[in-house]
Design an enzyme around this catalytic site. Structure first.
Site, PDB file in Angstrom:
ATOM      1  N   LYS A 179      10.536  13.256  72.188  1.00 11.29           N
ATOM      2  CA  LYS A 179      11.862  13.201  72.681  1.00 11.29           C
ATOM      3  C   LYS A 179      11.390  13.618  73.982  1.00 11.29           C
ATOM      4  CE  LYS A 179      14.451  12.078  69.188  1.00 11.29           C
ATOM      5  NZ  LYS A 179      13.186  12.086  68.372  1.00 11.29           N
ATOM      6  N   SER A 191      12.505   6.213  67.517  1.00 16.95           N
ATOM      7  CA  SER A 191      13.655   6.768  68.515  1.00 16.95           C
ATOM      8  C   SER A 191      13.236   6.695  69.996  1.00 16.95           C
ATOM      9  CB  SER A 191      13.633   8.261  67.812  1.00 16.95           C
ATOM     10  OG  SER A 191      12.596   9.023  68.271  1.00 16.95           O
TER      11      SER A 191
END
Lengths: 196, 196
Positions: free
Chosen positions: A154, A117
């Site tokens: 993230k 990701s």
DNA sequence: AACTATAGTGTTCGAACGCGCACCGGTCAA
DNA sequence: TTGACCGGTGCGCGTTCGAACACTATAGTT
């Protein structure tokens, strides 16, 4: 000319041995390693290296162990041209990997990265994230958050006054947590190993 | 209940000792540490721990050294859920990045990366490449080559029996050196720091 | 030329070390 | 109840280890 320090060579062999065996060899093994005929030579070598802070004694004075400088690595200047050497003495200031990425050892944790990701930020699956806990995170930082009982790496963003988690991969959605966002730590470094 | 494993306690003391002295103590010292009266008890403890892969012997079978699991608490387990200890308290982190990426200290050089020709391989400008010299390079390896008197980091490829250097960025051309290609070393790792 | 510092040799010695063996006393399953 | 298993004791043996001491050879200094 060719004024290279023999002890540097010895040190290199010690470091190689240590990388394999994670200990400073006995005087006898040092003799085999260096080609000494007498243990005294090995002993004096260690004393010399102790003087330069490459090795030291254990607190209980039982044995030799590596000291700070033992883990110095050669850092090449990217200006270094074709000529060969780039050995420790040459265009190299001492560089310690651990000191470079770990600032607060007691609050730093290594977390293996799983998933892709963050691939567009150059963070791959299998890399190891160096994460510092208890540090305030701000917008733009890469953070390890806990979502659904799992670690998630993230970028931390802000949207309408609320924290959001932004992946660096268009295939993944932005995460907009309702309620509290639990931030585990801030990513301060990355370590990757190739091959083997 | 509270059937906690004695060996875990012993292991903890070993780890504490190791944090201070960076070595596995002698059988005699283990006795003092654990309160054993007989060296055999210490020996059997080590054999038990070896069975569980906490310790192992050196390649030359000279001494005990820590094995993988000895350091496992330092690495956060990504399955670990929210609450989790991750051993923040125990100041000395036994996990060394240096051990992780440097296999042959005497032949390893750290080279700062300049430019973005490898950006699609997750290698950014400012990253530090861990480069091992004197190791045979093969197709697919990332290598540091010397072109026009400068270091260049590229993937090593083969085309019509000749080596070529492949960037991981479509904006850069494949390099097809005429004559000899001078390979400085093979990239075995990468270290990145996020400055904040 | 004499002096000094330094890397390495050769040898000795007592202490520490690893290791094997016999044995002990709980715990647990057959 | 027996017997196997296991963590631990106690001891002896042969080896290795580190430390010390006297010595050698080479290089640099004055």
């Amino acid at each position: 000319m060719a004024e290279y320090d023999k002890d540097r060579d010895y040190l290199g062999r010690l470091q190689d041995y240590y990388a394999e065996s994670r200990r400073i060899p006995s005087l006898q093994r040092i003799c085999e390693l260096m080609g000494f005929a007498s243990k005294t030579a090995a002993r004096k070598l260690l004393l010399r290296l102790e003087g330069e802070r490459f090795v030291e004694r254990t607190p209980d004075d039982d044995a030799w162990i590596p000291a700070q400088r033992f883990f110095e690595r050669a850092l090449a200047d990217h200006a270094v041209p074709a000529g060969m050497p780039v050995s420790a003495e040459n265009g190299a200031e001492p560089f310690m990997v651990d000191d470079y990425i770990v600032q607060k050892p007691s609050r730093t944790v290594m977390i293996p990265v799983k998933g892709d990701s963050m691939i567009n930020a150059g963070i791959h699956s299998g890399d190891i994230a160096v994460v510092e806990r208890g540090t305030g995170a701000s917008k733009g930082d890469f953070v390890v958050a806990i979502v659904d009982n799992e670690f998630t790496l993230k970028e931390l963003g802000i949207e309408r006054g609320k924290f959001i988690l932004i992946p660096h991969n268009p295939a993944y959605p932005v995460i907009r947590p309702q309620g509290e966002l639990e931030i585990f730590g801030v990513m301060v470094g990355l370590v990757r190993r190739y091959t083997h």
